[in-house]
Design an enzyme around this catalytic site. Structure first.
Site, PDB file in Angstrom:
ATOM      1  N   SER A  98       0.783   9.234  -0.362  1.00  0.00           N
ATOM      2  CA  SER A  98       0.163  10.252  -1.220  1.00  0.00           C
ATOM      3  C   SER A  98       1.185  11.144  -1.923  1.00  0.00           C
ATOM      4  O   SER A  98       0.932  12.339  -2.131  1.00  0.00           O
ATOM      5  CB  SER A  98      -0.855  11.090  -0.425  1.00  0.00           C
ATOM      6  OG  SER A  98      -1.875  10.266   0.094  1.00  0.00           O
ATOM      7  N   GLY A 153      -2.524   6.465   0.630  1.00  0.00           N
ATOM      8  CA  GLY A 153      -3.765   6.305  -0.132  1.00  0.00           C
ATOM      9  C   GLY A 153      -4.874   7.254   0.264  1.00  0.00           C
ATOM     10  O   GLY A 153      -6.033   7.039  -0.083  1.00  0.00           O
ATOM     11  N   GLU A 204       0.137  -2.066   4.913  1.00  0.00           N
ATOM     12  CA  GLU A 204      -1.045  -2.829   4.493  1.00  0.00           C
ATOM     13  C   GLU A 204      -0.867  -4.315   4.806  1.00  0.00           C
ATOM     14  O   GLU A 204      -1.842  -5.040   4.987  1.00  0.00           O
ATOM     15  CB  GLU A 204      -1.319  -2.592   2.999  1.00  0.00           C
ATOM     16  CG  GLU A 204      -1.906  -1.201   2.773  1.00  0.00           C
ATOM     17  CD  GLU A 204      -1.676  -0.635   1.379  1.00  0.00           C
ATOM     18  OE1 GLU A 204      -1.215  -1.370   0.488  1.00  0.00           O
ATOM     19  OE2 GLU A 204      -1.968   0.564   1.189  1.00  0.00           O
ATOM     20  N   ASN A 241       4.848   1.255  -6.205  1.00  0.00           N
ATOM     21  CA  ASN A 241       4.190   0.136  -5.537  1.00  0.00           C
ATOM     22  C   ASN A 241       2.790  -0.009  -6.146  1.00  0.00           C
ATOM     23  O   ASN A 241       1.887   0.743  -5.805  1.00  0.00           O
ATOM     24  CB  ASN A 241       4.107   0.435  -4.028  1.00  0.00           C
ATOM     25  CG  ASN A 241       3.355  -0.642  -3.275  1.00  0.00           C
ATOM     26  OD1 ASN A 241       3.118  -1.729  -3.797  1.00  0.00           O
ATOM     27  ND2 ASN A 241       2.981  -0.343  -2.030  1.00  0.00           N
ATOM     28  N   LYS A 288       0.723  -2.293  -5.725  1.00  0.00           N
ATOM     29  CA  LYS A 288      -0.208  -3.021  -4.841  1.00  0.00           C
ATOM     30  C   LYS A 288      -0.930  -4.113  -5.640  1.00  0.00           C
ATOM     31  O   LYS A 288      -0.283  -4.774  -6.450  1.00  0.00           O
ATOM     32  CB  LYS A 288      -1.165  -2.035  -4.165  1.00  0.00           C
ATOM     33  CG  LYS A 288      -0.398  -0.880  -3.520  1.00  0.00           C
ATOM     34  CD  LYS A 288      -1.210  -0.035  -2.615  1.00  0.00           C
ATOM     35  CE  LYS A 288      -0.342   1.103  -2.093  1.00  0.00           C
ATOM     36  NZ  LYS A 288      -0.964   1.874  -1.037  1.00  0.00           N
ATOM     37  N   GLU A 297       6.677   5.694   5.870  1.00  0.00           N
ATOM     38  CA  GLU A 297       5.328   5.810   5.328  1.00  0.00           C
ATOM     39  C   GLU A 297       4.326   5.994   6.465  1.00  0.00           C
ATOM     40  O   GLU A 297       3.837   4.995   7.039  1.00  0.00           O
ATOM     41  CB  GLU A 297       4.968   4.548   4.557  1.00  0.00           C
ATOM     42  CG  GLU A 297       5.803   4.331   3.320  1.00  0.00           C
ATOM     43  CD  GLU A 297       4.980   3.618   2.251  1.00  0.00           C
ATOM     44  OE1 GLU A 297       4.801   4.202   1.188  1.00  0.00           O
ATOM     45  OE2 GLU A 297       4.513   2.516   2.513  1.00  0.00           O
ATOM     46  N   HIS A 333       5.274  -3.507   4.638  1.00  0.00           N
ATOM     47  CA  HIS A 333       4.339  -2.430   4.283  1.00  0.00           C
ATOM     48  C   HIS A 333       3.177  -2.428   5.282  1.00  0.00           C
ATOM     49  O   HIS A 333       2.730  -3.484   5.726  1.00  0.00           O
ATOM     50  CB  HIS A 333       3.828  -2.651   2.858  1.00  0.00           C
ATOM     51  CG  HIS A 333       3.104  -1.467   2.316  1.00  0.00           C
ATOM     52  ND1 HIS A 333       1.822  -1.148   2.707  1.00  0.00           N
ATOM     53  CD2 HIS A 333       3.491  -0.496   1.461  1.00  0.00           C
ATOM     54  CE1 HIS A 333       1.441  -0.030   2.086  1.00  0.00           C
ATOM     55  NE2 HIS A 333       2.444   0.385   1.327  1.00  0.00           N
TER      56      HIS A 333
HETATM   57  P1  PGA Z   1       0.062   6.019  -1.922  1.00  0.00           P
HETATM   58  O1  PGA Z   1       0.693   4.635  -1.411  1.00  0.00           O
HETATM   59  O2  PGA Z   1       1.133   6.699  -2.727  1.00  0.00           O
HETATM   60  O3  PGA Z   1      -1.121   5.625  -2.745  1.00  0.00           O
HETATM   61  O4  PGA Z   1      -0.309   6.795  -0.701  1.00  0.00           O
HETATM   62  C1  PGA Z   1       2.012   4.572  -0.971  1.00  0.00           C
HETATM   63  C2  PGA Z   1       2.330   3.192  -0.493  1.00  0.00           C
HETATM   64  O5  PGA Z   1       1.468   2.533   0.081  1.00  0.00           O
HETATM   65  O6  PGA Z   1       3.437   2.686  -0.682  1.00  0.00           O
END
Ligand code: PGA
Length: 240
Positions: free
Chosen positions: A201, A170, A95, A8, A10, A164, A93
């Site tokens: 992460s 993140g 976010e 991903n 982003k 998640e 997601h």
């Molecule tokens: P990350 O993000 O691996 O940077 O924690 C995962 C995600 O948001 O899909």
């Protein structure tokens, strides 16, 4: 089943040149990988520029709209994604939920994606506050229930779920495989035959433990997918 590793990206990289460089580096690095299903989800605007043909990488989108056609300024139709060769789409997601995406919108998007045979990867997860209050299972169950409204079992089997935990995304603070496994087992009781991924992460060091110890069928990888070397290492560690 091959582990499903979904990158991903982003809102990265910030230039087309950067996106092409990253994709090409990953493509070279994973060209001999046979036992891992690799999906890269770049920002929409890079999808048509990425030379995924003749590679073992599949394309994914980070979202799609719930209507196939019409006057919807700024939205992307699932049909447009199909036309570019996109196979997967992440939906819900955290976010996006944080910016106002509701369970109802997510449900409509799942239906629209399935209609054109895109494979939705539905993201669910609890916040730190919810986890501390002991509400993780309840939150996940509710998110699933609302996402699945009016979906038949024969439709649901075409989805993947990404667990998640919001607090792990993140932050460099992953949900330890032991704790994630408890969630996996809980979700597995509700979801019979569909892949369940872990995200938050994940990196080349911890990836294998989510698959081998916690039994997840794959990973959704954010930060670690933006560094070609790190992502290639992660994938290679899973190739057996
Ligand atoms: P990350 O993000 O691996 O940077 O924690 C995962 C995600 O948001 O899909």
């Amino acid at each position: 089943m091959k582990p499903l590793i979904v990158a991903n990206w982003k809102m990265n990289p910030l230039t087309l040149k950067g996106a092409k460089l990253l994709f090409d580096a990953v493509k070279r690095g994973v060209k001999d990988i046979k036992n891992v299903e690799i999906v890269i989800c770049p920002p929409f605007i890079y999808l048509s520029n990425i030379q995924y043909l003749k590679s073992n990488i599949k394309l994914g989108a980070q979202d799609c709209f719930w209507s196939e056609r019409g006057a919807f300024t700024g939205e992307i139709s699932p049909l447009m994604l199909k036309d570019l060769g996109v196979e997967y789409v992440t939906l819900g997601h955290s976010e996006r939920r944080k910016l106002g995406e509701t369970d109802e919108m997510i449900n409509k998007k799942i239906k629209a994606a399935l209609k054109v045979k895109l494979k939705p990867i539905l993201c669910i997860g609890e916040t730190e506050k919810e986890r501390k209050a002991g509400k993780t299972f309840q939150i996940l169950k509710t998110q699933l229930k609302k996402a699945f409204v009016n979906l038949s079992n024969s439709q649901i089997v075409n989805l993947s779920i990404a667990y998640e935990p919001v607090w792990a995304i993140g932050t460099g603070n992953p949900c330890e495989p032991k704790e994630a496994k408890k969630v996996y087992l809980f979700l597995r009781k509700i979801l019979k035959n569909i892949p369940i991924l872990y995200g938050g992460s994940a990196n080349s060091e911890n990836a294998a433990s989510y698959i081998q110890e916690a039994n997840f069928q794959g990973l959704l990888v954010g930060g670690a997918s933006l560094k070609a070397k790190e992502f290639i290492k992660l994938v290679k560690n899973l190739e057996s």
